[in-house]
Design a protein around this motif. Structure first.
Motif, short mmCIF file in Angstrom:
data_model
loop_
_atom_site.label_atom_id
_atom_site.label_comp_id
_atom_site.label_asym_id
_atom_site.label_seq_id
_atom_site.Cartn_x
_atom_site.Cartn_y
_atom_site.Cartn_z
N TYR A 63 -8.57 -3.52 -4.87
CA TYR A 63 -7.79 -3.44 -3.63
C TYR A 63 -6.54 -2.57 -3.81
CZ TYR A 63 -5.03 -4.23 0.39
OH TYR A 63 -4.28 -4.00 1.50
N GLY A 94 -13.28 -5.72 6.59
CA GLY A 94 -14.07 -6.07 5.41
C GLY A 94 -13.81 -7.50 4.95
N GLN A 95 -12.54 -7.90 4.97
CA GLN A 95 -12.18 -9.27 4.58
C GLN A 95 -12.84 -10.29 5.50
OE1 GLN A 95 -7.91 -9.35 4.62
NE2 GLN A 95 -7.75 -7.86 2.97
N ALA A 115 -4.73 4.59 1.83
CA ALA A 115 -3.70 4.42 2.87
C ALA A 115 -3.00 5.74 3.22
CB ALA A 115 -2.70 3.34 2.48
N PHE A 170 -5.92 1.97 7.47
CA PHE A 170 -6.36 1.36 6.22
C PHE A 170 -6.36 -0.16 6.34
CE2 PHE A 170 -5.38 -0.84 2.29
CZ PHE A 170 -6.53 -0.55 1.58
N ILE A 171 -5.28 -0.72 6.85
CA ILE A 171 -5.17 -2.18 6.91
C ILE A 171 -6.22 -2.77 7.84
CG2 ILE A 171 -3.67 -4.10 7.65
CD1 ILE A 171 -2.98 -2.89 4.87
N ALA A 227 -7.58 1.08 -4.19
CA ALA A 227 -8.08 1.59 -2.91
C ALA A 227 -6.93 1.80 -1.93
CB ALA A 227 -9.11 0.64 -2.32
N ALA A 228 -6.00 0.86 -1.89
CA ALA A 228 -4.87 0.98 -0.96
C ALA A 228 -4.03 2.21 -1.28
CB ALA A 228 -4.01 -0.28 -1.01
N ALA A 237 0.83 -1.21 0.00
CA ALA A 237 0.00 0.00 0.00
C ALA A 237 0.86 1.25 0.00
CB ALA A 237 -0.93 -0.01 1.21
N ALA A 262 -9.47 -2.75 6.04
CA ALA A 262 -9.47 -3.78 4.99
C ALA A 262 -9.65 -5.17 5.61
CB ALA A 262 -8.18 -3.72 4.18
#
Length: 162
Positions: free
Chosen positions: A86, A109-110, A94, A102-103, A89-90, A24, A106
């Motif tokens: 992804y 969501g994952q 980020a 950010f992570i 977006a990153a 990212a 993410a």
């Protein structure tokens, strides 16, 4: 990883996850340097291709059968689109949110989608029923995301009060 124990598999997954913030950050700077985030996405995917082809040659991976892939379900093609979404977006988010915020977002969501995939056995995965323990685990991750987001805005709020 044939015959790898569960701990080794978990460590490999942790390592794979550990490189994501590096991706990212690198892609975000690349996007600024070359003038547009979508170019950075294209360059990133090009580097991926340039790295994987020699590895496939070294391991003598046979050529694929395009006909077999065309007979597969429609959703087998969303992997590439998900990668573009992804990566883009990153590199856009980020720098604005920070690597940790950010992570963790993410990952939240994952996990939310992963638990649905497991529960219904979607995309060829075996069914793993949603349990209270699994829901608590996802809730803890989402709580961690909320706490991380709040903590990242605290310094900004503190400096506004001065």
């Amino acid at each position: 990883m044939p015959n790898a124990g569960p701990l080794l598999l978990i460590l490999a997954a942790v390592f794979a996850g550990a490189v994501v913030p590096l991706q990212a950050g690198a892609n975000a700077v690349l996007g600024r340097l070359i003038g547009h985030p979508l170019w950075a996405t294209a360059v990133s995917l090009g580097v991926s291709l340039a790295l994987i082809i020699p590895i496939m040659i070294a391991f003598r991976v046979p050529m694929p059968s395009p006909g077999a892939a065309l007979k597969g379900p429609w959703w087998i093609w969303i992997g590439g689109a998900a990668g573009v979404i992804y990566i883009t977006a990153a590199l856009l988010l980020a720098p604005k949110l920070g690597a940790a915020s950010f992570i963790v977002a993410a990952i939240a969501g994952q996990m939310a989608v992963s638990i649905i995939i497991d529960h219904f056995g979607l995309m060829g995965f075996p069914e793993k029923q949603v349990s209270v323990a699994r829901l608590v685990g996802v809730a803890l991750i989402i709580s961690g995301m909320v706490i991380t987001q709040i903590a990242s805005t605290m310094p900004a709020l503190a400096s506004q009060g001065r």
